[in-house]
Design a protein around this motif. Structure first.
Motif, PDB file in Angstrom:
ATOM      1  N   LYS A  13      33.336  -6.355  42.142  1.00 55.82           N
ATOM      2  CA  LYS A  13      33.238  -5.466  40.990  1.00 55.82           C
ATOM      3  C   LYS A  13      32.391  -6.151  39.916  1.00 55.82           C
ATOM      4  O   LYS A  13      32.885  -6.989  39.173  1.00 55.82           O
ATOM      5  CB  LYS A  13      34.626  -5.124  40.458  1.00 55.82           C
ATOM      6  N   LEU A  14      31.129  -5.773  39.891  1.00 56.76           N
ATOM      7  CA  LEU A  14      30.205  -6.419  38.960  1.00 56.76           C
ATOM      8  C   LEU A  14      30.221  -5.709  37.609  1.00 56.76           C
ATOM      9  O   LEU A  14      30.407  -4.490  37.541  1.00 56.76           O
ATOM     10  CB  LEU A  14      28.791  -6.392  39.533  1.00 56.76           C
ATOM     11  N   PRO A  15      30.041  -6.455  36.538  1.00 55.39           N
ATOM     12  CA  PRO A  15      30.021  -5.833  35.207  1.00 55.39           C
ATOM     13  C   PRO A  15      28.771  -4.984  35.019  1.00 55.39           C
ATOM     14  O   PRO A  15      27.764  -5.176  35.699  1.00 55.39           O
ATOM     15  CB  PRO A  15      30.011  -7.044  34.264  1.00 55.39           C
ATOM     16  N   SER A  16      28.853  -4.035  34.106  1.00 57.08           N
ATOM     17  CA  SER A  16      27.685  -3.228  33.759  1.00 57.08           C
ATOM     18  C   SER A  16      26.834  -3.994  32.753  1.00 57.08           C
ATOM     19  O   SER A  16      27.343  -4.475  31.745  1.00 57.08           O
ATOM     20  CB  SER A  16      28.127  -1.894  33.149  1.00 57.08           C
ATOM     21  N   THR A  17      25.553  -4.118  33.033  1.00 58.48           N
ATOM     22  CA  THR A  17      24.659  -4.830  32.122  1.00 58.48           C
ATOM     23  C   THR A  17      24.131  -3.927  31.017  1.00 58.48           C
ATOM     24  O   THR A  17      23.578  -4.401  30.033  1.00 58.48           O
ATOM     25  CB  THR A  17      23.458  -5.406  32.891  1.00 58.48           C
ATOM     26  N   GLN A  31      26.484 -12.660  33.024  1.00 54.45           N
ATOM     27  CA  GLN A  31      26.737 -12.696  31.585  1.00 54.45           C
ATOM     28  C   GLN A  31      26.479 -14.107  31.071  1.00 54.45           C
ATOM     29  O   GLN A  31      27.034 -15.075  31.573  1.00 54.45           O
ATOM     30  CB  GLN A  31      28.176 -12.281  31.261  1.00 54.45           C
ATOM     31  N   ASP A  77      27.052  -9.919  25.366  1.00 52.89           N
ATOM     32  CA  ASP A  77      27.786  -8.902  24.637  1.00 52.89           C
ATOM     33  C   ASP A  77      26.908  -8.238  23.594  1.00 52.89           C
ATOM     34  O   ASP A  77      26.197  -8.910  22.845  1.00 52.89           O
ATOM     35  CB  ASP A  77      28.998  -9.513  23.924  1.00 52.89           C
ATOM     36  N   ARG A 126      23.604  -9.603  37.784  1.00 54.63           N
ATOM     37  CA  ARG A 126      24.429  -9.199  36.640  1.00 54.63           C
ATOM     38  C   ARG A 126      25.218 -10.382  36.077  1.00 54.63           C
ATOM     39  O   ARG A 126      26.442 -10.446  36.170  1.00 54.63           O
ATOM     40  CB  ARG A 126      25.367  -8.061  37.032  1.00 54.63           C
ATOM     41  N   THR A 172      20.091   2.498  33.272  1.00 53.69           N
ATOM     42  CA  THR A 172      21.275   1.979  33.987  1.00 53.69           C
ATOM     43  C   THR A 172      21.408   2.537  35.397  1.00 53.69           C
ATOM     44  O   THR A 172      22.485   2.453  35.991  1.00 53.69           O
ATOM     45  CB  THR A 172      22.557   2.305  33.199  1.00 53.69           C
ATOM     46  N   SER A 193      26.813  -7.419  47.469  1.00 54.89           N
ATOM     47  CA  SER A 193      27.983  -7.314  46.590  1.00 54.89           C
ATOM     48  C   SER A 193      28.860  -6.140  46.988  1.00 54.89           C
ATOM     49  O   SER A 193      30.090  -6.195  46.872  1.00 54.89           O
ATOM     50  CB  SER A 193      27.542  -7.172  45.136  1.00 54.89           C
TER      51      SER A 193
END
Length: 550
Positions: free
Chosen positions: A194-198, A253, A292, A251, A180, A188
Protein backbone atom coordinates in the motif's frame (compact mmCIF):
# COMPACT_ATOMS: atom_id res chain seq x y z
CA UNK A 1 19.66 3.03 -23.07
CA UNK A 2 22.90 1.35 -24.10
CA UNK A 3 24.41 4.37 -25.81
CA UNK A 4 25.16 7.89 -24.69
CA UNK A 5 23.21 10.32 -26.80
CA UNK A 6 22.02 13.94 -26.86
CA UNK A 7 24.08 15.76 -24.27
CA UNK A 8 22.30 18.86 -23.00
CA UNK A 9 25.60 20.74 -22.86
CA UNK A 10 26.15 20.35 -26.60
CA UNK A 11 22.72 20.10 -28.19
CA UNK A 12 20.33 23.03 -28.72
CA UNK A 13 17.15 22.25 -26.75
CA UNK A 14 16.16 25.31 -24.67
CA UNK A 15 13.85 27.74 -26.48
CA UNK A 16 14.54 31.46 -26.03
CA UNK A 17 13.34 34.64 -27.70
CA UNK A 18 15.67 37.53 -28.52
CA UNK A 19 15.08 41.28 -28.71
CA UNK A 20 14.04 40.97 -32.35
CA UNK A 21 11.31 38.50 -31.31
CA UNK A 22 13.07 35.62 -33.05
CA UNK A 23 12.96 32.21 -31.35
CA UNK A 24 16.12 30.11 -31.02
CA UNK A 25 17.01 26.75 -29.54
CA UNK A 26 20.23 26.88 -27.53
CA UNK A 27 22.31 24.56 -25.38
CA UNK A 28 22.68 24.97 -21.64
CA UNK A 29 26.11 26.71 -21.70
CA UNK A 30 25.04 28.89 -24.62
CA UNK A 31 22.02 30.14 -22.69
CA UNK A 32 24.16 31.38 -19.80
CA UNK A 33 26.73 32.90 -22.13
CA UNK A 34 24.13 35.00 -23.96
CA UNK A 35 21.38 35.37 -21.33
CA UNK A 36 21.70 39.16 -21.52
CA UNK A 37 20.90 39.01 -25.26
CA UNK A 38 17.69 37.02 -24.82
CA UNK A 39 14.42 38.61 -23.82
CA UNK A 40 13.01 35.51 -22.17
CA UNK A 41 12.47 31.78 -22.29
CA UNK A 42 10.01 30.81 -25.00
CA UNK A 43 8.97 27.19 -24.61
CA UNK A 44 5.66 25.64 -25.59
CA UNK A 45 3.90 26.71 -22.35
CA UNK A 46 4.59 29.32 -19.66
CA UNK A 47 4.49 26.50 -17.10
CA UNK A 48 7.19 24.67 -19.04
CA UNK A 49 9.27 27.84 -19.04
CA UNK A 50 8.98 28.04 -15.27
CA UNK A 51 10.16 24.44 -14.86
CA UNK A 52 13.11 25.37 -17.09
CA UNK A 53 13.77 28.50 -15.04
CA UNK A 54 14.07 26.37 -11.90
CA UNK A 55 16.63 24.13 -13.59
CA UNK A 56 18.70 27.15 -14.66
CA UNK A 57 18.51 28.61 -11.16
CA UNK A 58 19.66 25.29 -9.70
CA UNK A 59 22.81 25.55 -11.84
CA UNK A 60 23.45 29.14 -10.72
CA UNK A 61 22.87 28.39 -7.04
CA UNK A 62 25.30 25.48 -7.22
CA UNK A 63 28.01 27.37 -9.08
CA UNK A 64 27.96 30.64 -7.17
CA UNK A 65 27.69 29.02 -3.76
CA UNK A 66 31.15 27.54 -4.48
CA UNK A 67 32.94 29.94 -6.83
CA UNK A 68 33.32 33.69 -6.94
CA UNK A 69 32.79 35.69 -10.12
CA UNK A 70 36.48 35.28 -11.06
CA UNK A 71 36.19 31.51 -10.97
CA UNK A 72 38.17 30.99 -7.77
CA UNK A 73 36.86 28.23 -5.51
CA UNK A 74 35.54 30.18 -2.55
CA UNK A 75 32.48 28.64 -0.83
CA UNK A 76 30.13 31.13 0.80
CA UNK A 77 30.67 31.40 4.52
CA UNK A 78 28.64 34.45 5.53
CA UNK A 79 25.46 36.23 4.31
CA UNK A 80 27.47 39.35 3.50
CA UNK A 81 29.64 37.32 1.13
CA UNK A 82 26.53 36.03 -0.63
CA UNK A 83 25.20 39.54 -1.17
CA UNK A 84 28.55 40.84 -2.37
CA UNK A 85 28.68 38.00 -4.89
CA UNK A 86 25.12 38.72 -6.03
CA UNK A 87 25.92 42.41 -6.41
CA UNK A 88 29.04 41.72 -8.48
CA UNK A 89 27.04 39.51 -10.82
CA UNK A 90 24.21 42.06 -11.12
CA UNK A 91 26.53 44.94 -11.88
CA UNK A 92 28.44 42.97 -14.52
CA UNK A 93 25.18 42.76 -16.56
CA UNK A 94 26.11 39.31 -17.86
CA UNK A 95 27.13 35.93 -16.45
CA UNK A 96 30.79 34.86 -16.32
CA UNK A 97 30.15 32.11 -18.85
CA UNK A 98 33.54 30.41 -18.47
CA UNK A 99 32.93 29.60 -14.79
CA UNK A 100 29.47 28.15 -15.44
CA UNK A 101 30.66 26.17 -18.45
CA UNK A 102 33.60 24.69 -16.54
CA UNK A 103 31.26 23.52 -13.80
CA UNK A 104 28.83 22.01 -16.31
CA UNK A 105 31.69 20.23 -18.08
CA UNK A 106 32.67 18.67 -14.76
CA UNK A 107 29.14 17.20 -14.72
CA UNK A 108 29.02 16.26 -18.42
CA UNK A 109 28.30 12.59 -17.76
CA UNK A 110 25.12 13.54 -15.90
CA UNK A 111 23.60 15.60 -18.70
CA UNK A 112 23.01 12.95 -21.36
CA UNK A 113 19.33 12.58 -22.17
CA UNK A 114 20.08 8.96 -23.06
CA UNK A 115 22.70 7.15 -20.99
CA UNK A 116 23.22 3.49 -19.99
CA UNK A 117 23.40 4.37 -16.28
CA UNK A 118 22.43 7.99 -15.61
CA UNK A 119 19.94 9.38 -18.17
CA UNK A 120 19.11 12.97 -17.28
CA UNK A 121 16.07 13.29 -14.97
CA UNK A 122 15.27 9.61 -15.51
CA UNK A 123 15.72 6.14 -14.00
CA UNK A 124 15.34 2.72 -15.55
CA UNK A 125 13.20 1.49 -12.64
CA UNK A 126 10.36 3.58 -14.09
CA UNK A 127 9.92 0.89 -16.77
CA UNK A 128 7.91 -1.02 -14.16
CA UNK A 129 5.34 1.79 -14.07
CA UNK A 130 2.59 3.11 -16.31
CA UNK A 131 3.44 3.33 -20.00
CA UNK A 132 2.33 6.41 -21.92
CA UNK A 133 2.60 7.60 -25.50
CA UNK A 134 4.31 10.81 -26.59
CA UNK A 135 0.92 12.57 -26.64
CA UNK A 136 0.78 12.33 -22.85
CA UNK A 137 4.33 13.69 -22.53
CA UNK A 138 3.32 16.75 -24.55
CA UNK A 139 1.81 19.18 -22.03
CA UNK A 140 -0.09 20.94 -24.83
CA UNK A 141 -2.04 17.70 -25.19
CA UNK A 142 -1.64 15.80 -21.90
CA UNK A 143 -3.52 13.02 -23.67
CA UNK A 144 -3.81 9.53 -22.18
CA UNK A 145 -4.66 6.35 -24.04
CA UNK A 146 -8.29 6.48 -22.87
CA UNK A 147 -8.84 10.27 -22.99
CA UNK A 148 -8.22 11.90 -26.37
CA UNK A 149 -8.22 15.68 -26.73
CA UNK A 150 -10.82 16.69 -29.32
CA UNK A 151 -9.53 20.19 -30.09
CA UNK A 152 -5.81 20.64 -30.59
CA UNK A 153 -3.46 22.06 -33.21
CA UNK A 154 -1.27 18.94 -32.93
CA UNK A 155 -2.31 15.84 -34.81
CA UNK A 156 -1.13 12.80 -36.71
CA UNK A 157 2.51 11.80 -36.41
CA UNK A 158 3.32 14.92 -34.34
CA UNK A 159 1.18 13.45 -31.55
CA UNK A 160 2.89 10.08 -31.68
CA UNK A 161 6.53 11.20 -31.49
CA UNK A 162 8.75 14.19 -30.80
CA UNK A 163 12.34 15.31 -31.19
CA UNK A 164 14.91 14.81 -28.44
CA UNK A 165 14.92 18.57 -27.79
CA UNK A 166 11.14 18.64 -27.32
CA UNK A 167 11.25 15.58 -25.11
CA UNK A 168 13.90 17.14 -22.87
CA UNK A 169 11.71 20.21 -22.32
CA UNK A 170 8.58 18.18 -21.63
CA UNK A 171 10.56 15.90 -19.34
CA UNK A 172 11.01 18.84 -16.98
CA UNK A 173 7.36 19.75 -17.30
CA UNK A 174 5.93 16.32 -16.52
CA UNK A 175 8.27 15.87 -13.57
CA UNK A 176 7.02 19.17 -12.15
CA UNK A 177 3.29 19.13 -12.94
CA UNK A 178 2.23 15.54 -13.57
CA UNK A 179 -1.32 14.66 -12.51
CA UNK A 180 -2.28 11.75 -10.21
CA UNK A 181 -3.32 9.27 -12.90
CA UNK A 182 -0.12 7.14 -12.77
CA UNK A 183 -0.55 3.69 -11.24
CA UNK A 184 1.82 1.87 -8.85
CA UNK A 185 4.34 -0.56 -10.38
CA UNK A 186 3.46 -4.14 -11.18
CA UNK A 187 5.95 -5.27 -8.56
CA UNK A 188 4.28 -3.32 -5.75
CA UNK A 189 0.87 -4.61 -6.80
CA UNK A 190 2.07 -8.21 -6.78
CA UNK A 191 3.51 -7.74 -3.29
CA UNK A 192 0.30 -6.13 -2.09
CA UNK A 193 2.11 -2.99 -0.98
CA UNK A 194 0.00 0.00 0.00
CA UNK A 195 1.98 2.93 -1.32
CA UNK A 196 1.24 6.51 -0.26
CA UNK A 197 -0.26 8.99 -2.69
CA UNK A 198 2.33 11.49 -3.89
CA UNK A 199 -0.25 13.91 -5.25
CA UNK A 200 0.53 15.96 -8.34
CA UNK A 201 4.08 17.07 -9.11
CA UNK A 202 5.41 19.63 -6.64
CA UNK A 203 4.93 22.67 -8.88
CA UNK A 204 1.35 21.61 -9.54
CA UNK A 205 0.61 22.06 -5.84
CA UNK A 206 1.77 25.67 -5.77
CA UNK A 207 0.39 29.08 -6.63
CA UNK A 208 3.60 29.90 -8.51
CA UNK A 209 4.93 33.46 -8.26
CA UNK A 210 8.18 34.77 -9.69
CA UNK A 211 9.56 37.98 -11.16
CA UNK A 212 11.05 38.87 -14.51
CA UNK A 213 13.39 41.59 -15.71
CA UNK A 214 14.19 43.29 -19.00
CA UNK A 215 16.13 40.28 -20.25
CA UNK A 216 16.82 36.68 -19.28
CA UNK A 217 19.95 37.62 -17.33
CA UNK A 218 17.93 39.98 -15.13
CA UNK A 219 15.14 37.43 -14.70
CA UNK A 220 17.58 34.79 -13.49
CA UNK A 221 19.35 37.24 -11.20
CA UNK A 222 16.15 38.61 -9.65
CA UNK A 223 15.05 35.06 -8.84
CA UNK A 224 18.51 34.00 -7.60
CA UNK A 225 17.64 34.08 -3.89
CA UNK A 226 20.93 33.97 -2.00
CA UNK A 227 19.53 34.13 1.55
CA UNK A 228 16.64 32.40 3.31
CA UNK A 229 13.80 34.20 5.10
CA UNK A 230 16.05 34.72 8.16
CA UNK A 231 18.64 36.34 5.86
CA UNK A 232 20.96 33.40 6.47
CA UNK A 233 22.74 31.13 3.99
CA UNK A 234 20.99 28.04 2.74
CA UNK A 235 22.57 24.68 3.46
CA UNK A 236 25.06 23.15 0.98
CA UNK A 237 23.67 23.01 -2.54
CA UNK A 238 22.82 19.49 -3.67
CA UNK A 239 21.32 19.32 -7.19
CA UNK A 240 20.01 15.94 -8.29
CA UNK A 241 22.66 15.43 -10.99
CA UNK A 242 25.44 15.41 -8.34
CA UNK A 243 23.98 12.54 -6.35
CA UNK A 244 26.01 9.36 -6.38
CA UNK A 245 22.87 7.24 -6.29
CA UNK A 246 20.08 7.91 -8.78
CA UNK A 247 16.72 8.31 -7.00
CA UNK A 248 14.72 5.25 -8.05
CA UNK A 249 12.47 4.28 -5.13
CA UNK A 250 8.77 4.31 -5.83
CA UNK A 251 6.73 6.99 -4.04
CA UNK A 252 9.37 7.93 -1.49
CA UNK A 253 8.55 10.40 1.27
CA UNK A 254 11.58 12.60 1.97
CA UNK A 255 12.42 15.53 4.19
CA UNK A 256 11.87 18.96 2.73
CA UNK A 257 15.12 20.05 1.02
CA UNK A 258 17.18 22.62 2.93
CA UNK A 259 18.80 24.11 -0.19
CA UNK A 260 17.29 25.53 -3.34
CA UNK A 261 19.16 23.53 -5.99
CA UNK A 262 17.87 20.29 -4.45
CA UNK A 263 14.34 21.71 -4.21
CA UNK A 264 14.41 23.03 -7.78
CA UNK A 265 15.53 19.64 -9.15
CA UNK A 266 13.14 17.56 -7.03
CA UNK A 267 12.26 14.29 -8.75
CA UNK A 268 8.50 14.26 -8.22
CA UNK A 269 8.26 11.45 -10.75
CA UNK A 270 10.37 8.54 -11.95
CA UNK A 271 10.51 8.78 -15.73
CA UNK A 272 12.09 6.81 -18.55
CA UNK A 273 11.88 7.88 -22.18
CA UNK A 274 11.30 5.49 -25.09
CA UNK A 275 13.01 6.26 -28.39
CA UNK A 276 12.87 4.87 -31.89
CA UNK A 277 14.86 6.12 -34.89
CA UNK A 278 16.02 9.36 -33.27
CA UNK A 279 12.53 10.23 -32.02
CA UNK A 280 10.87 9.88 -28.60
CA UNK A 281 7.70 7.83 -28.91
CA UNK A 282 6.61 7.59 -25.28
CA UNK A 283 7.72 7.11 -21.70
CA UNK A 284 7.24 5.13 -18.50
CA UNK A 285 6.16 6.74 -15.26
CA UNK A 286 6.10 6.04 -11.52
CA UNK A 287 5.53 8.22 -8.47
CA UNK A 288 8.75 9.72 -7.12
CA UNK A 289 9.94 11.83 -4.19
CA UNK A 290 7.46 13.86 -2.18
CA UNK A 291 7.04 15.54 1.17
CA UNK A 292 4.16 16.76 3.27
CA UNK A 293 2.17 19.58 1.72
CA UNK A 294 1.68 20.88 5.25
CA UNK A 295 4.80 22.57 6.56
CA UNK A 296 5.83 24.18 9.80
CA UNK A 297 7.45 27.57 10.05
CA UNK A 298 11.13 27.31 9.19
CA UNK A 299 11.00 23.93 7.43
CA UNK A 300 9.12 23.50 4.15
CA UNK A 301 8.69 27.24 3.92
CA UNK A 302 12.08 27.24 2.21
CA UNK A 303 10.00 27.07 -1.02
CA UNK A 304 10.12 30.73 -2.08
CA UNK A 305 7.81 30.83 -5.09
CA UNK A 306 4.33 30.45 -3.60
CA UNK A 307 2.09 31.96 -0.96
CA UNK A 308 1.92 29.86 2.20
CA UNK A 309 -1.54 29.93 3.73
CA UNK A 310 -2.43 29.22 7.35
CA UNK A 311 -5.75 27.33 7.18
CA UNK A 312 -6.34 27.81 10.91
CA UNK A 313 -5.83 31.59 10.85
CA UNK A 314 -2.64 31.52 12.92
CA UNK A 315 -3.99 29.11 15.53
CA UNK A 316 -1.08 26.84 14.58
CA UNK A 317 2.26 27.25 12.82
CA UNK A 318 1.19 24.89 10.02
CA UNK A 319 1.05 26.28 6.48
CA UNK A 320 0.03 24.86 3.11
CA UNK A 321 0.83 26.18 -0.39
CA UNK A 322 -1.94 28.30 -1.87
CA UNK A 323 -3.05 27.71 -5.45
CA UNK A 324 -4.13 30.41 -7.85
CA UNK A 325 -7.76 30.83 -8.85
CA UNK A 326 -8.06 30.81 -12.63
CA UNK A 327 -11.30 32.82 -12.47
CA UNK A 328 -9.56 35.82 -10.84
CA UNK A 329 -7.25 38.38 -12.35
CA UNK A 330 -3.91 38.36 -10.57
CA UNK A 331 -4.33 41.86 -9.13
CA UNK A 332 -7.41 40.68 -7.21
CA UNK A 333 -5.11 38.28 -5.33
CA UNK A 334 -2.64 41.07 -4.71
CA UNK A 335 -3.16 41.22 -0.94
CA UNK A 336 -2.23 37.60 -0.35
CA UNK A 337 0.27 37.13 -3.16
CA UNK A 338 2.34 40.31 -3.10
CA UNK A 339 1.53 42.84 -0.42
CA UNK A 340 0.90 40.32 2.34
CA UNK A 341 -2.19 39.84 4.49
CA UNK A 342 -2.91 38.44 7.92
CA UNK A 343 -2.84 34.66 8.11
CA UNK A 344 -0.65 34.15 5.03
CA UNK A 345 3.11 34.19 4.58
CA UNK A 346 4.39 36.33 1.76
CA UNK A 347 6.27 34.39 -0.94
CA UNK A 348 10.02 34.25 -0.33
CA UNK A 349 10.67 35.75 -3.77
CA UNK A 350 8.69 38.87 -2.79
CA UNK A 351 10.58 39.15 0.51
CA UNK A 352 13.83 38.81 -1.46
CA UNK A 353 12.86 41.62 -3.84
CA UNK A 354 11.90 43.79 -0.86
CA UNK A 355 15.36 43.11 0.60
CA UNK A 356 17.13 43.98 -2.66
CA UNK A 357 15.11 47.17 -2.98
CA UNK A 358 15.66 48.13 0.65
CA UNK A 359 19.42 47.65 0.31
CA UNK A 360 19.47 49.81 -2.80
CA UNK A 361 20.51 47.09 -5.29
CA UNK A 362 17.43 47.54 -7.48
CA UNK A 363 16.07 50.92 -6.39
CA UNK A 364 13.49 52.46 -8.76
CA UNK A 365 13.25 49.14 -10.59
CA UNK A 366 10.16 48.42 -12.70
CA UNK A 367 9.10 45.01 -11.46
CA UNK A 368 7.11 42.45 -13.45
CA UNK A 369 5.53 39.96 -11.04
CA UNK A 370 4.30 36.85 -12.83
CA UNK A 371 2.21 33.81 -12.00
CA UNK A 372 1.71 30.49 -13.78
CA UNK A 373 -0.56 27.63 -12.84
CA UNK A 374 -1.77 24.23 -13.91
CA UNK A 375 -5.40 23.51 -13.01
CA UNK A 376 -6.57 19.96 -12.38
CA UNK A 377 -9.92 18.22 -12.27
CA UNK A 378 -11.44 15.31 -10.31
CA UNK A 379 -9.00 15.12 -7.37
CA UNK A 380 -6.08 16.21 -9.59
CA UNK A 381 -6.55 13.18 -11.84
CA UNK A 382 -6.16 15.15 -15.06
CA UNK A 383 -5.14 18.60 -16.28
CA UNK A 384 -7.97 20.97 -17.21
CA UNK A 385 -6.18 24.25 -17.89
CA UNK A 386 -2.88 26.09 -17.91
CA UNK A 387 -2.81 29.85 -17.42
CA UNK A 388 -0.48 32.73 -16.62
CA UNK A 389 -0.76 36.39 -15.69
CA UNK A 390 1.52 39.26 -14.70
CA UNK A 391 1.47 42.59 -12.91
CA UNK A 392 3.86 45.49 -13.33
CA UNK A 393 4.72 47.78 -10.43
CA UNK A 394 7.61 49.71 -8.97
CA UNK A 395 9.69 47.55 -6.65
CA UNK A 396 9.57 50.31 -4.02
CA UNK A 397 5.87 49.58 -3.52
CA UNK A 398 6.89 46.37 -1.75
CA UNK A 399 9.07 48.15 0.78
CA UNK A 400 7.97 48.16 4.41
CA UNK A 401 8.73 51.88 4.30
CA UNK A 402 5.67 52.37 2.07
CA UNK A 403 2.95 50.79 4.21
CA UNK A 404 0.55 53.68 3.46
CA UNK A 405 0.89 53.11 -0.28
CA UNK A 406 0.31 49.38 0.11
CA UNK A 407 -2.81 50.11 2.15
CA UNK A 408 -3.99 52.43 -0.61
CA UNK A 409 -3.67 49.58 -3.13
CA UNK A 410 -5.56 47.16 -0.90
CA UNK A 411 -8.27 49.75 -0.23
CA UNK A 412 -8.60 50.35 -3.96
CA UNK A 413 -9.03 46.64 -4.64
CA UNK A 414 -11.65 46.48 -1.90
CA UNK A 415 -13.40 49.52 -3.40
CA UNK A 416 -13.46 47.79 -6.78
CA UNK A 417 -14.98 44.67 -5.23
CA UNK A 418 -17.63 46.78 -3.53
CA UNK A 419 -18.58 48.51 -6.79
CA UNK A 420 -18.70 45.09 -8.49
CA UNK A 421 -21.35 44.03 -5.96
CA UNK A 422 -23.43 47.10 -6.84
CA UNK A 423 -23.13 46.25 -10.54
CA UNK A 424 -24.26 42.70 -9.74
CA UNK A 425 -27.34 43.96 -7.86
CA UNK A 426 -28.30 46.33 -10.69
CA UNK A 427 -28.00 43.53 -13.25
CA UNK A 428 -30.15 41.25 -11.13
CA UNK A 429 -32.85 43.90 -10.66
CA UNK A 430 -32.93 44.72 -14.38
CA UNK A 431 -33.26 41.03 -15.24
CA UNK A 432 -36.08 40.59 -12.73
CA UNK A 433 -37.87 43.62 -14.19
CA UNK A 434 -37.61 41.98 -17.61
CA UNK A 435 -39.27 38.81 -16.34
CA UNK A 436 -36.35 36.85 -14.93
CA UNK A 437 -36.58 34.65 -11.86
CA UNK A 438 -34.65 34.65 -8.59
CA UNK A 439 -35.86 31.20 -7.59
CA UNK A 440 -33.01 28.70 -7.61
CA UNK A 441 -35.23 25.86 -8.84
CA UNK A 442 -35.85 27.74 -12.08
CA UNK A 443 -32.57 27.27 -13.98
CA UNK A 444 -30.72 27.99 -10.71
CA UNK A 445 -32.10 31.53 -10.68
CA UNK A 446 -31.82 33.18 -14.09
CA UNK A 447 -31.39 36.65 -12.58
CA UNK A 448 -28.39 35.58 -10.48
CA UNK A 449 -26.76 33.83 -13.43
CA UNK A 450 -27.23 36.97 -15.54
CA UNK A 451 -25.84 39.16 -12.75
CA UNK A 452 -22.78 36.91 -12.37
CA UNK A 453 -22.08 37.32 -16.08
CA UNK A 454 -22.37 41.11 -15.90
CA UNK A 455 -20.16 41.26 -12.81
CA UNK A 456 -17.47 39.24 -14.60
CA UNK A 457 -17.73 41.71 -17.48
CA UNK A 458 -17.18 44.58 -15.06
CA UNK A 459 -13.98 43.00 -13.75
CA UNK A 460 -12.77 42.52 -17.32
CA UNK A 461 -13.34 46.21 -18.02
CA UNK A 462 -11.51 47.45 -14.95
CA UNK A 463 -8.63 45.00 -15.47
CA UNK A 464 -6.59 47.16 -17.85
CA UNK A 465 -7.27 50.48 -16.10
CA UNK A 466 -6.36 49.06 -12.69
CA UNK A 467 -3.08 47.64 -13.99
CA UNK A 468 -2.19 51.01 -15.50
CA UNK A 469 -3.14 52.79 -12.27
CA UNK A 470 -1.03 50.39 -10.18
CA UNK A 471 1.99 50.81 -12.46
CA UNK A 472 1.60 54.57 -12.18
CA UNK A 473 2.07 54.56 -8.40
CA UNK A 474 5.41 56.08 -7.42
CA UNK A 475 5.96 55.69 -3.65
CA UNK A 476 9.30 57.47 -4.02
CA UNK A 477 7.27 60.68 -4.26
CA UNK A 478 5.93 59.94 -0.78
CA UNK A 479 3.61 62.82 0.06
CA UNK A 480 0.05 62.92 1.33
CA UNK A 481 -1.28 64.92 -1.62
CA UNK A 482 0.12 62.46 -4.17
CA UNK A 483 -1.32 59.48 -2.30
CA UNK A 484 -4.72 61.13 -1.89
CA UNK A 485 -4.86 62.13 -5.56
CA UNK A 486 -4.05 58.59 -6.69
CA UNK A 487 -6.82 57.11 -4.53
CA UNK A 488 -9.36 59.63 -5.79
CA UNK A 489 -8.24 59.03 -9.38
CA UNK A 490 -8.94 55.30 -9.14
CA UNK A 491 -12.30 55.72 -7.39
CA UNK A 492 -13.52 58.06 -10.10
CA UNK A 493 -12.31 55.79 -12.90
CA UNK A 494 -13.82 52.69 -11.31
CA UNK A 495 -17.18 54.42 -10.72
CA UNK A 496 -17.25 55.77 -14.27
CA UNK A 497 -16.74 52.27 -15.70
CA UNK A 498 -19.59 50.99 -13.52
CA UNK A 499 -21.82 53.93 -14.52
CA UNK A 500 -21.20 53.23 -18.21
CA UNK A 501 -22.09 49.56 -17.75
CA UNK A 502 -25.31 50.60 -16.02
CA UNK A 503 -26.28 52.80 -18.95
CA UNK A 504 -25.61 49.92 -21.35
CA UNK A 505 -27.79 47.59 -19.28
CA UNK A 506 -30.67 50.04 -19.37
CA UNK A 507 -30.27 50.72 -23.08
CA UNK A 508 -30.47 46.99 -23.78
CA UNK A 509 -33.53 46.45 -21.59
CA UNK A 510 -36.93 46.26 -23.31
CA UNK A 511 -39.69 48.80 -22.74
CA UNK A 512 -41.58 46.54 -20.33
CA UNK A 513 -38.50 46.30 -18.07
CA UNK A 514 -38.11 50.10 -17.99
CA UNK A 515 -41.68 50.68 -16.80
CA UNK A 516 -41.55 47.56 -14.65
CA UNK A 517 -43.86 44.80 -13.57
CA UNK A 518 -45.59 43.73 -10.40
CA UNK A 519 -44.34 40.56 -8.79
CA UNK A 520 -46.76 38.75 -6.53
CA UNK A 521 -45.59 37.72 -3.08
CA UNK A 522 -44.88 34.09 -2.32
CA UNK A 523 -47.35 31.83 -0.56
CA UNK A 524 -48.23 33.23 2.85
CA UNK A 525 -47.19 36.73 1.78
CA UNK A 526 -49.88 39.19 0.69
CA UNK A 527 -47.48 41.96 -0.23
CA UNK A 528 -46.58 42.34 -3.91
CA UNK A 529 -43.45 44.04 -5.30
CA UNK A 530 -43.02 46.43 -8.22
CA UNK A 531 -39.87 45.76 -10.23
CA UNK A 532 -38.57 48.47 -12.55
CA UNK A 533 -35.29 48.84 -14.44
CA UNK A 534 -35.63 52.62 -14.21
CA UNK A 535 -35.97 52.64 -10.42
CA UNK A 536 -33.10 50.12 -10.12
CA UNK A 537 -30.90 52.44 -12.21
CA UNK A 538 -31.78 55.43 -10.04
CA UNK A 539 -30.80 53.51 -6.91
CA UNK A 540 -27.59 52.41 -8.61
CA UNK A 541 -26.58 55.94 -9.64
CA UNK A 542 -27.26 57.27 -6.16
CA UNK A 543 -25.09 54.55 -4.61
CA UNK A 544 -22.27 55.26 -7.06
CA UNK A 545 -22.39 58.97 -6.29
CA UNK A 546 -22.17 58.29 -2.56
CA UNK A 547 -19.27 55.87 -3.07
CA UNK A 548 -17.37 58.29 -5.29
CA UNK A 549 -17.67 61.07 -2.73
CA UNK A 550 -16.90 58.96 0.34
Amino acid sequence: MNDKEFNLLDEPWIRVIDEACEIHEVSLPELFEHAHDYRDLCGELPTQDFAMLRLLLAVLHTVFSRYDVKGDELPLDHPDEAMERWQELWESRRFPARIITEYLESQRENFYLFHPERPFYQCEHAKAGTEYSASKLNGNLSESSNKVRLFTDISGRAKEEMSFAEAARWLLYVNAYDDTSAKPSRESKEKGLKLPSTGVGWLGKLGIIFVSGDNLFETLMLNLIMLDERKELFEKENPVWERKEIPDGERVQISFPDNLSELYTLQSRRLYLKKEDQRVTGYFLLGGDFFDRECKTGSGLVEPMTVWKNPDNKKTDIYIPWRHNESKQFWKECSAAILGDEGNRQPGIISWIKYLEGEGWIRNYDLNVRIVSVQYGDKDFFVTNVFSDSLQMHASLLSDMNARWKKAVLDSIEFCDDIAKKVWMLAKDVNLAAGGSDRTKESKGTSSVFADHVKAGFYNRVDGPFRRWLYGLTPEADCDDELSNKRIQWRRECVEIARQMGKELISQADTAAIFGRTKSGSEGEKKSETLSAASAMNRFLNVLKAKEES
